[in-house]
Design a protein around this motif. Structure first.
Motif, PDB file in Angstrom:
ATOM      1  N   VAL A 117     -31.811  30.515  18.283  1.00 56.17           N
ATOM      2  CA  VAL A 117     -30.449  31.232  17.630  1.00 56.17           C
ATOM      3  C   VAL A 117     -30.497  32.290  17.648  1.00 56.17           C
ATOM      4  O   VAL A 117     -29.149  33.090  17.975  1.00 56.17           O
ATOM      5  CB  VAL A 117     -30.719  30.213  16.145  1.00 56.17           C
ATOM      6  N   LEU A 118     -30.823  32.877  17.107  1.00 51.16           N
ATOM      7  CA  LEU A 118     -30.644  34.666  16.381  1.00 51.16           C
ATOM      8  C   LEU A 118     -30.558  35.414  17.979  1.00 51.16           C
ATOM      9  O   LEU A 118     -29.029  35.858  18.129  1.00 51.16           O
ATOM     10  CB  LEU A 118     -32.147  35.547  15.818  1.00 51.16           C
ATOM     11  N   VAL A 119     -31.057  35.206  19.161  1.00 49.87           N
ATOM     12  CA  VAL A 119     -31.215  35.714  20.454  1.00 49.87           C
ATOM     13  C   VAL A 119     -30.310  35.153  20.773  1.00 49.87           C
ATOM     14  O   VAL A 119     -28.814  35.703  21.728  1.00 49.87           O
ATOM     15  CB  VAL A 119     -32.306  35.534  21.212  1.00 49.87           C
ATOM     16  N   VAL A 120     -29.387  33.802  21.391  1.00 51.00           N
ATOM     17  CA  VAL A 120     -28.627  33.444  21.826  1.00 51.00           C
ATOM     18  C   VAL A 120     -27.276  33.422  20.779  1.00 51.00           C
ATOM     19  O   VAL A 120     -26.381  34.000  21.899  1.00 51.00           O
ATOM     20  CB  VAL A 120     -27.931  32.307  21.901  1.00 51.00           C
ATOM     21  N   TRP A 121     -27.405  33.605  19.779  1.00 51.69           N
ATOM     22  CA  TRP A 121     -26.390  34.273  18.615  1.00 51.69           C
ATOM     23  C   TRP A 121     -25.443  35.493  19.273  1.00 51.69           C
ATOM     24  O   TRP A 121     -24.281  36.053  19.020  1.00 51.69           O
ATOM     25  CB  TRP A 121     -26.145  33.773  17.163  1.00 51.69           C
ATOM     26  N   GLY A 122     -26.664  36.465  19.290  1.00 52.98           N
ATOM     27  CA  GLY A 122     -26.156  37.788  19.482  1.00 52.98           C
ATOM     28  C   GLY A 122     -25.915  38.129  20.670  1.00 52.98           C
ATOM     29  O   GLY A 122     -24.861  38.811  20.322  1.00 52.98           O
ATOM     30  N   ILE A 123     -26.028  37.377  21.433  1.00 49.83           N
ATOM     31  CA  ILE A 123     -26.046  37.587  22.708  1.00 49.83           C
ATOM     32  C   ILE A 123     -23.923  37.299  22.528  1.00 49.83           C
ATOM     33  O   ILE A 123     -23.527  37.876  23.818  1.00 49.83           O
ATOM     34  CB  ILE A 123     -26.213  37.030  24.075  1.00 49.83           C
ATOM     35  N   VAL A 124     -23.411  36.051  22.305  1.00 49.13           N
ATOM     36  CA  VAL A 124     -22.497  35.610  22.322  1.00 49.13           C
ATOM     37  C   VAL A 124     -21.684  35.958  21.836  1.00 49.13           C
ATOM     38  O   VAL A 124     -20.470  36.526  21.774  1.00 49.13           O
ATOM     39  CB  VAL A 124     -22.167  33.957  21.920  1.00 49.13           C
ATOM     40  N   THR A 125     -21.994  36.884  20.622  1.00 49.28           N
ATOM     41  CA  THR A 125     -21.547  37.828  19.522  1.00 49.28           C
ATOM     42  C   THR A 125     -21.029  38.729  20.361  1.00 49.28           C
ATOM     43  O   THR A 125     -19.852  39.615  20.119  1.00 49.28           O
ATOM     44  CB  THR A 125     -22.168  38.291  18.373  1.00 49.28           C
ATOM     45  N   LEU A 126     -21.756  39.754  21.180  1.00 53.13           N
ATOM     46  CA  LEU A 126     -21.826  40.850  21.794  1.00 53.13           C
ATOM     47  C   LEU A 126     -20.500  40.452  22.856  1.00 53.13           C
ATOM     48  O   LEU A 126     -19.247  41.141  22.820  1.00 53.13           O
ATOM     49  CB  LEU A 126     -22.970  41.708  22.169  1.00 53.13           C
ATOM     50  N   ARG A 127     -21.164  39.356  23.543  1.00 53.73           N
ATOM     51  CA  ARG A 127     -19.935  39.695  24.482  1.00 53.73           C
ATOM     52  C   ARG A 127     -18.445  39.092  24.235  1.00 53.73           C
ATOM     53  O   ARG A 127     -17.058  38.897  25.459  1.00 53.73           O
ATOM     54  CB  ARG A 127     -20.613  38.059  25.272  1.00 53.73           C
ATOM     55  N   THR A 128     -18.320  38.069  23.097  1.00 50.60           N
ATOM     56  CA  THR A 128     -16.850  37.906  22.513  1.00 50.60           C
ATOM     57  C   THR A 128     -16.316  39.388  22.230  1.00 50.60           C
ATOM     58  O   THR A 128     -14.834  39.202  22.452  1.00 50.60           O
ATOM     59  CB  THR A 128     -17.505  37.124  21.504  1.00 50.60           C
ATOM     60  N   HIS A 129     -17.280  40.289  21.764  1.00 49.69           N
ATOM     61  CA  HIS A 129     -16.543  41.921  21.351  1.00 49.69           C
ATOM     62  C   HIS A 129     -16.192  42.474  22.629  1.00 49.69           C
ATOM     63  O   HIS A 129     -16.058  43.404  22.953  1.00 49.69           O
ATOM     64  CB  HIS A 129     -16.962  42.446  20.554  1.00 49.69           C
ATOM     65  N   ASP A 130     -16.598  42.437  23.901  1.00 49.53           N
ATOM     66  CA  ASP A 130     -16.308  43.207  25.043  1.00 49.53           C
ATOM     67  C   ASP A 130     -16.946  44.107  25.190  1.00 49.53           C
ATOM     68  O   ASP A 130     -16.219  44.648  25.715  1.00 49.53           O
ATOM     69  CB  ASP A 130     -15.213  42.744  25.282  1.00 49.53           C
ATOM     70  N   THR A 131     -18.496  43.685  25.117  1.00 56.53           N
ATOM     71  CA  THR A 131     -19.649  45.118  24.726  1.00 56.53           C
ATOM     72  C   THR A 131     -20.178  44.903  25.784  1.00 56.53           C
ATOM     73  O   THR A 131     -21.181  43.471  25.996  1.00 56.53           O
ATOM     74  CB  THR A 131     -19.517  45.796  23.287  1.00 56.53           C
ATOM     75  N   THR A 132     -21.548  45.946  26.201  1.00 53.49           N
ATOM     76  CA  THR A 132     -22.619  45.424  26.342  1.00 53.49           C
ATOM     77  C   THR A 132     -24.257  44.714  26.002  1.00 53.49           C
ATOM     78  O   THR A 132     -24.165  44.959  24.842  1.00 53.49           O
ATOM     79  CB  THR A 132     -23.240  46.547  27.691  1.00 53.49           C
TER      80      THR A 132
END
Length: 201
Positions: free
Chosen positions: A101-116
């Motif tokens: 959950v942490l990994v997926v949530w972290g990746i989605v959050t980064l993509r939502t903010h348009d950063t790598t």
């Protein structure tokens, strides 16, 4: 001036001892060395501002330690020191699921903010929401938790060692350079965020 009187240049050359070097070339060499060192430091500063690292260490470390632990689990198995019952398995499953959950949530959050989300690419935005509100490295924390959960479910003690080794090396090779990169990139905004969040837990 008499024709028998040597000029100043000839006199200096005649009085210079064999093997004795002029001070001017030595001064020039020292100046060039200092300039090269300043250029190297400037290049390092520029590189850390552009990207945290030239090598994507986290996925390499995760895959390498996981593979090594699995191989050692078959080649040199060690008896699991804990209990093997249903509650223990649910605890292991919970740790692993929370890691995912942490990994997926972290990746989605980064993509939502348009950063790598790539560890060897420079950040374009400072993300402080989602799991990053509490943890500065939720993806790496999730990776370690997945290894611990897998260790409990498979009773492979080598995966516990893999989680510890991953956490130690990813801190040195990835997290510390990333913190330097973000501080250079975002300045006081990152320092404020750093003061109210945790590197791990």
């Amino acid at each position: 001036m008499s024709i028998n009187e040597p000029d100043n240049a000839a006199s200096r050359q005649a009085t210079q001892q064999p093997g004795q070097q002029s001070a001017e070339p030595l001064a020039e060499d020292a100046s060039e060395s200092a300039e090269m060192q300043r250029d190297a430091e400037t290049q390092d500063d520029s590189d850390i501002e552009l990207r945290p690292s030239s090598v994507p260490w986290p996925p390499l470390l995760l895959a390498g330690f996981a593979a090594l632990a699995i191989i050692l689990g078959y080649a040199a198995p060690i008896e699991w020191p804990g209990v093997d019952d249903t509650p223990a398995r649910f605890i292991g499953l919970g740790i692993g699921v929370l890691g995912i959950v942490l990994v997926v949530w972290g990746i989605v959050t980064l993509r939502t903010h348009d950063t790598t989300m790539l560890p060897d690419v420079g950040a374009t935005h400072l993300v402080t929401s989602g799991p990053f509100w509490r943890f500065r490295n939720p993806i790496y924390l999730g990776d370690a938790m997945i290894l611990l959960g897998a260790a409990e479910l498979t009773k492979n003690i080598w995966l516990v060692g893999a989680a510890a080794a991953f956490a130690a090396l990813v801190t040195k090779l990835a997290i510390v350079p990333e913190e330097r990169h973000l501080e250079r990139r975002f300045g006081q905004a990152y320092l404020d965020y750093k003061s109210r969040s945790r590197r791990w837990i």
